[in-house]
Design a protein around this motif. Structure first.
Motif, PDB file in Angstrom:
ATOM      1  N   PRO A   1       0.787  -1.255   0.086  1.00  0.00           N
ATOM      2  CA  PRO A   1       0.017   0.127  -0.013  1.00  0.00           C
ATOM      3  C   PRO A   1       0.877   1.243  -0.103  1.00  0.00           C
ATOM      4  CG  PRO A   1       0.052  -0.958   2.334  1.00  0.00           C
ATOM      5  CD  PRO A   1       0.870  -1.660   1.159  1.00  0.00           C
ATOM      6  N   ARG A   2       2.129   1.314   0.193  1.00  0.00           N
ATOM      7  CA  ARG A   2       2.960   2.365   0.338  1.00  0.00           C
ATOM      8  C   ARG A   2       4.061   2.204  -0.663  1.00  0.00           C
ATOM      9  NH1 ARG A   2       7.452   4.529   2.522  1.00  0.00           N
ATOM     10  NH2 ARG A   2       7.312   6.807   3.412  1.00  0.00           N
ATOM     11  N   PHE A   3       4.462   3.507  -1.260  1.00  0.00           N
ATOM     12  CA  PHE A   3       5.682   3.387  -2.109  1.00  0.00           C
ATOM     13  C   PHE A   3       6.349   4.764  -1.929  1.00  0.00           C
ATOM     14  CE2 PHE A   3       7.957   4.192  -6.371  1.00  0.00           C
ATOM     15  CZ  PHE A   3       8.533   2.982  -6.308  1.00  0.00           C
ATOM     16  N   GLU A   4       7.546   4.797  -2.051  1.00  0.00           N
ATOM     17  CA  GLU A   4       8.381   6.028  -1.909  1.00  0.00           C
ATOM     18  C   GLU A   4       9.453   6.148  -3.200  1.00  0.00           C
ATOM     19  OE1 GLU A   4      11.761   7.849   1.132  1.00  0.00           O
ATOM     20  OE2 GLU A   4       9.953   7.046   2.039  1.00  0.00           O
ATOM     21  N   ILE A   5       9.525   7.356  -3.581  1.00  0.00           N
ATOM     22  CA  ILE A   5      10.598   7.616  -4.800  1.00  0.00           C
ATOM     23  C   ILE A   5      11.363   8.814  -4.166  1.00  0.00           C
ATOM     24  CG2 ILE A   5       8.871   8.537  -6.315  1.00  0.00           C
ATOM     25  CD1 ILE A   5      10.699   7.310  -8.444  1.00  0.00           C
ATOM     26  N   ASP A   6      12.706   8.701  -4.447  1.00  0.00           N
ATOM     27  CA  ASP A   6      13.541   9.678  -4.229  1.00  0.00           C
ATOM     28  C   ASP A   6      14.268  10.045  -5.663  1.00  0.00           C
ATOM     29  OD1 ASP A   6      15.678  11.589  -3.889  1.00  0.00           O
ATOM     30  OD2 ASP A   6      15.918  10.957  -1.870  1.00  0.00           O
ATOM     31  N   PHE A   7      13.709  11.218  -6.317  1.00  0.00           N
ATOM     32  CA  PHE A   7      14.348  11.385  -7.723  1.00  0.00           C
ATOM     33  C   PHE A   7      15.847  11.720  -7.751  1.00  0.00           C
ATOM     34  CE2 PHE A   7       9.851  11.896  -7.791  1.00  0.00           C
ATOM     35  CZ  PHE A   7       9.470  11.178  -8.925  1.00  0.00           C
ATOM     36  N   ALA A   8      16.621  11.796  -6.625  1.00  0.00           N
ATOM     37  CA  ALA A   8      17.961  11.848  -6.845  1.00  0.00           C
ATOM     38  C   ALA A   8      18.608  10.741  -7.141  1.00  0.00           C
ATOM     39  CB  ALA A   8      18.461  12.189  -5.374  1.00  0.00           C
ATOM     40  N   GLY A   9      18.002   9.472  -7.093  1.00  0.00           N
ATOM     41  CA  GLY A   9      18.575   8.166  -7.392  1.00  0.00           C
ATOM     42  C   GLY A   9      17.507   7.076  -8.052  1.00  0.00           C
ATOM     43  N   GLN A  10      16.362   7.574  -8.306  1.00  0.00           N
ATOM     44  CA  GLN A  10      15.195   6.810  -9.057  1.00  0.00           C
ATOM     45  C   GLN A  10      14.710   7.670 -10.197  1.00  0.00           C
ATOM     46  OE1 GLN A  10      13.423   5.994  -4.922  1.00  0.00           O
ATOM     47  NE2 GLN A  10      12.745   4.219  -5.864  1.00  0.00           N
ATOM     48  N   SER A  11      14.267   6.773 -11.274  1.00  0.00           N
ATOM     49  CA  SER A  11      13.921   7.052 -12.490  1.00  0.00           C
ATOM     50  C   SER A  11      12.269   7.371 -12.456  1.00  0.00           C
ATOM     51  CB  SER A  11      14.149   6.362 -13.504  1.00  0.00           C
ATOM     52  OG  SER A  11      13.493   6.955 -14.654  1.00  0.00           O
ATOM     53  N   TYR A  12      11.847   8.431 -12.761  1.00  0.00           N
ATOM     54  CA  TYR A  12      10.365   8.637 -13.077  1.00  0.00           C
ATOM     55  C   TYR A  12       9.617   7.812 -14.047  1.00  0.00           C
ATOM     56  CZ  TYR A  12       5.832  11.024 -14.174  1.00  0.00           C
ATOM     57  OH  TYR A  12       4.545  11.287 -14.829  1.00  0.00           O
ATOM     58  N   ILE A  13      10.541   7.786 -15.228  1.00  0.00           N
ATOM     59  CA  ILE A  13      10.064   7.215 -16.390  1.00  0.00           C
ATOM     60  C   ILE A  13      10.209   5.681 -16.228  1.00  0.00           C
ATOM     61  CG2 ILE A  13      10.693   6.598 -18.831  1.00  0.00           C
ATOM     62  CD1 ILE A  13      11.704   9.460 -19.193  1.00  0.00           C
ATOM     63  N   GLU A  14      10.872   5.198 -15.210  1.00  0.00           N
ATOM     64  CA  GLU A  14      10.906   3.713 -14.973  1.00  0.00           C
ATOM     65  C   GLU A  14      10.020   3.304 -14.136  1.00  0.00           C
ATOM     66  OE1 GLU A  14      15.091   2.570 -14.365  1.00  0.00           O
ATOM     67  OE2 GLU A  14      15.712   3.089 -16.291  1.00  0.00           O
ATOM     68  N   GLU A  15       9.782   4.118 -12.848  1.00  0.00           N
ATOM     69  CA  GLU A  15       9.309   3.683 -11.793  1.00  0.00           C
ATOM     70  C   GLU A  15       7.706   4.164 -11.499  1.00  0.00           C
ATOM     71  OE1 GLU A  15      10.364   1.525  -9.625  1.00  0.00           O
ATOM     72  OE2 GLU A  15      12.533   1.836  -9.939  1.00  0.00           O
TER      73      GLU A  15
END
Length: 304
Positions: free
Chosen positions: A172-186
């Motif tokens: 139910p939870r997801f976290e993304i930090d755009f310093a190391g993860q890709s918007y397009i992929e994730e």
């Protein structure tokens, strides 16, 4: 870091998710300091004038973020295209359409990502303006909450909660930090979703008229109806993050901070933006003369 716009005009056609109308969409380059703006090409006079986007113009949040101006002009379901513009850091663009709603495409932001890739993104001769969060700002309502906290970058965390067996099968939870993860992929491929039992009610209220299995995840009493299933195991919460990124970019500038939400939606996301702008002690405007001073989170997509 400098402002960005498109290298050329790009067009597409599609169907409005809620209106069901055919839509012709054009995204145009725009000069520095122009911001993100919309124009209804099917309307004349004051209703057909350019609308410079601002959080205070989001006056209908039933299942989407919709502009409603003082002249009654509507531009609906802007959150997916705004999410794609945020991913590419586009500061200046004029979006024209001949119907009251941005086309839903496949229910995600990926088709808009492809359009921006086709157009190309270029830097402009003016510094990009950021909003930096200086203190925690939180909005709560009816068992939901959203907040922004100071953070030297941009990250988004969301938790969803639905009393339905399908949602018990995915995190139910997801976290993304755009310093190391890709918007397009994730994030970009995650589609909007809805429940079969809500369709009749929605259509009586003029909503969901263009929805189908090719542009939304549809859920019945027990399962996902789409033949190909989900694109991510936790596609539901990832789509909520996609929406939140688009809703937050309605402020027209990248935000340096950490966003978190619990059962968030378009209305409360917009309320958070308004709360930040109403409290001048909660943020500051910043520019970065050199790219090395800019937080790494804002270098996810390269320009031409």
């Amino acid at each position: 870091m400098k402002q960005r716009t498109l290298a050329k005009t790009i067009t597409a056609t599609g169907v409005g998710l809620h209106s069901g109308e055919r839509v012709s969409l054009t995204i145009n380059p725009a000069p520095v300091h122009y911001g993100i703006a919309f124009r209804r090409t099917d309307l004349a006079g004051a209703q057909g004038e350019v609308i410079k986007l601002h959080p205070n113009l989001i006056n209908d949040t039933r299942l989407s973020s919709t502009i409603v101006t003082e002249h009654g002009t509507r531009v609906g379901t802007i959150e997916h295209i705004m999410s794609a513009l945020a991913a590419y850091g586009v500061d200046n663009a004029l979006i024209e359409l001949n119907a009251p709603e941005i086309p839903i495409m496949d229910g995600s932001s990926l088709p808009f990502i492809f359009l921006l890739q086709d157009a190309g993104i270029i830097e402009q001769n003016a510094p990009k303006k950021f909003i930096r969060i200086l203190k925690t700002v939180e909005v709560q309502e009816a068992g939901k909450w959203v907040k922004f906290e100071p953070y030297d970058g941009f990250k988004v965390a969301l938790t969803i909660e639905f009393d339905h067996p399908v949602f018990n099968q995915s995190p139910p939870r997801f976290e993304i930090d755009f310093a190391g993860q890709s918007y397009i992929e994730e994030i970009a491929r995650a589609r909007t979703f809805g429940f079969m039992q809500e369709v009749e009610f929605m259509r009586k209220n003029g909503l969901g008229l263009g929805g189908n299995l090719s542009n939304a995840i549809v859920i019945d009493e027990t399962d996902v109806l789409n033949p190909d299933g989900l694109r991510y195991p936790d596609e539901f919460v990832r789509h909520k993050i996609l929406d939140a990124i688009g809703d937050l970019y309605i402020v027209g500038h990248p935000i340096i901070g950490a966003f978190e939400g619990y059962k968030s939606g378009h209305a409360i996301n917009n309320a958070l933006l308004r709360a930040i702008l109403a409290d001048e002690s909660s943020f500051e405007w910043v520019e970065f003369g050199e790219n090395e001073d800019t937080p790494n989170a804002f270098f996810g997509v390269e320009t031409l």
